[in-house]
Write an enzyme that holds these catalytic residues in place. Structure first.
Site, PDB file in Angstrom:
ATOM      1  N   SER A   1       0.812  -1.254   0.020  1.00 22.03           N
ATOM      2  CA  SER A   1      -0.035  -0.158  -0.064  1.00 22.03           C
ATOM      3  C   SER A   1       0.752   1.265  -0.168  1.00 22.03           C
ATOM      4  O   SER A   1       0.419   2.516  -0.135  1.00 22.03           O
ATOM      5  CB  SER A   1      -1.111   0.022   1.447  1.00 22.03           C
ATOM      6  OG  SER A   1      -2.030  -0.882   0.778  1.00 22.03           O
TER       7      SER A   1
ATOM      8  N   LYS B   1      -0.081   3.772  -2.459  1.00 21.67           N
ATOM      9  CA  LYS B   1      -1.219   4.732  -2.554  1.00 21.67           C
ATOM     10  C   LYS B   1      -0.790   6.001  -2.415  1.00 21.67           C
ATOM     11  O   LYS B   1      -1.585   7.046  -2.784  1.00 21.67           O
ATOM     12  CB  LYS B   1      -2.235   4.352  -1.348  1.00 21.67           C
ATOM     13  CG  LYS B   1      -2.814   3.151  -1.212  1.00 21.67           C
ATOM     14  CD  LYS B   1      -3.881   2.881  -0.360  1.00 21.67           C
ATOM     15  CE  LYS B   1      -4.658   1.736  -0.260  1.00 21.67           C
ATOM     16  NZ  LYS B   1      -4.014   0.490  -0.016  1.00 21.67           N
TER      17      LYS B   1
ATOM     18  N   SER C   1      -5.771   3.286   4.772  1.00 16.64           N
ATOM     19  CA  SER C   1      -5.244   2.429   3.602  1.00 16.64           C
ATOM     20  C   SER C   1      -6.649   1.600   3.115  1.00 16.64           C
ATOM     21  O   SER C   1      -6.349   0.194   2.876  1.00 16.64           O
ATOM     22  CB  SER C   1      -4.222   1.203   4.177  1.00 16.64           C
ATOM     23  OG  SER C   1      -3.158   1.112   3.081  1.00 16.64           O
TER      24      SER C   1
END
Length: 282
Positions: A57, A60, A114
């Protein structure tokens, strides 16, 4: 005698500086790591920094930059659909199918908590859809000279989202130029009201150092998949120095936090901060 004293002082100063930057004093558990002084542009510590690895993640951060670069209306309502369900790894999401929320709030949830469905919806609502979004992620990586990086999706669930610790320093520095990314990645917690269907949920930051409040953190992002291990990137102040810490492929839930703490202690107990301060003010 004066010459001897000067020689001794010079040796002492050199020894102090060497001790300040001694990487052997820093033992990290993360497989790939970089500590970067964002003021001087100096890499203070490097461990497998150019090795390519899945980044989960941490992806992101790039997702957020592409969203903000597109300048789409932040108050536009986006929906969570069946297309946003994780069919790759089957991860759980607290966002129900049919949920509607603003692009701004979806971005906050993707960065702070997240939320994978939020990150997926952001890509799906981009002009040209998800494929165009991912293509733009890779174009931006190229523009940032992230030569060891490739993106495959907007969430980081794909193990084909690859980068290096060195490249992630560049991405973190770039992301820190966006006020909303700084704000959203350092929000400790937030209760979100969803208008359709009508419900509310409390969300917390995935980085416990943000929630603890004892660090001066400007930007933060965590990541985890089986392939990537535990990952953490932060831009934070140690003393008066802005530092970027990149920690990839840690085993154990608390290992990145432990490594970050070891980095801060290494900097605070060495002479580096004092030497850097004198150099800057000279």
């Amino acid at each position: 005698v004066a010459g001897l004293v000067c020689s001794l002082l010079a040796c002492a100063a050199a020894l102090a500086e060497q001790r300040a930057l001694d990487p052997h004093r820093l033992q990290l558990q993360s497989t790939n790591a970089v500590v970067f002084d964002a003021r001087t542009g100096e890499v203070l510590y490097s461990k497998n920094a150019e090795a390519t690895a899945p980044i989960a993640s941490i992806t992101k951060l790039m997702t957020a930059m592409v969203v903000l670069d597109a300048r789409q209306p932040m108050e536009e309502m986006l929906s969570i659909s069946k297309e946003d369900v994780d069919r790759l790894k089957g991860t759980y999401s607290r966002l129900q199918i049919g949920t509607r929320q603003s692009r701004k709030e979806m971005l906050r949830l993707a960065l702070m908590s997240s939320e994978n469905r939020a990150a997926s919806a952001l890509g799906r609502h981009y002009p040209g859809g998800r494929a165009a979004f991912v293509a733009q992620m890779n174009r931006k990586a190229t523009a940032l000279r992230m030569s060891h990086t490739h993106f495959d999706d907007t969430t980081g669930l794909s193990s084909r989202n690859l980068s290096s610790a060195g490249d992630l320093v560049k991405m973190t520095q770039a992301a820190s130029q966006y006020a909303l990314i700084r704000e959203f990645t350092t929000t400790p917690e937030r209760t979100v009201m969803f208008p359709q269907p009508r419900y509310s949920l409390g969300f917390v930051n995935t980085n416990r150092l943000v929630r603890a409040g004892s660090w001066d953190i400007e930007l933060s992002k965590t990541g985890y998949t089986n392939e990537a291990g535990r990952c953490l990137v932060m831009k934070t102040r140690v003393g008066d120095r802005p530092m970027v810490m990149v920690l990839l492929n840690s085993q154990g839930k608390l290992t990145p936090v432990g490594d970050a703490t070891r980095i801060r202690q290494w900097l605070e107990t060495s002479n580096y901060l004092a030497i850097a301060r004198r150099t800057t003010s000279a």
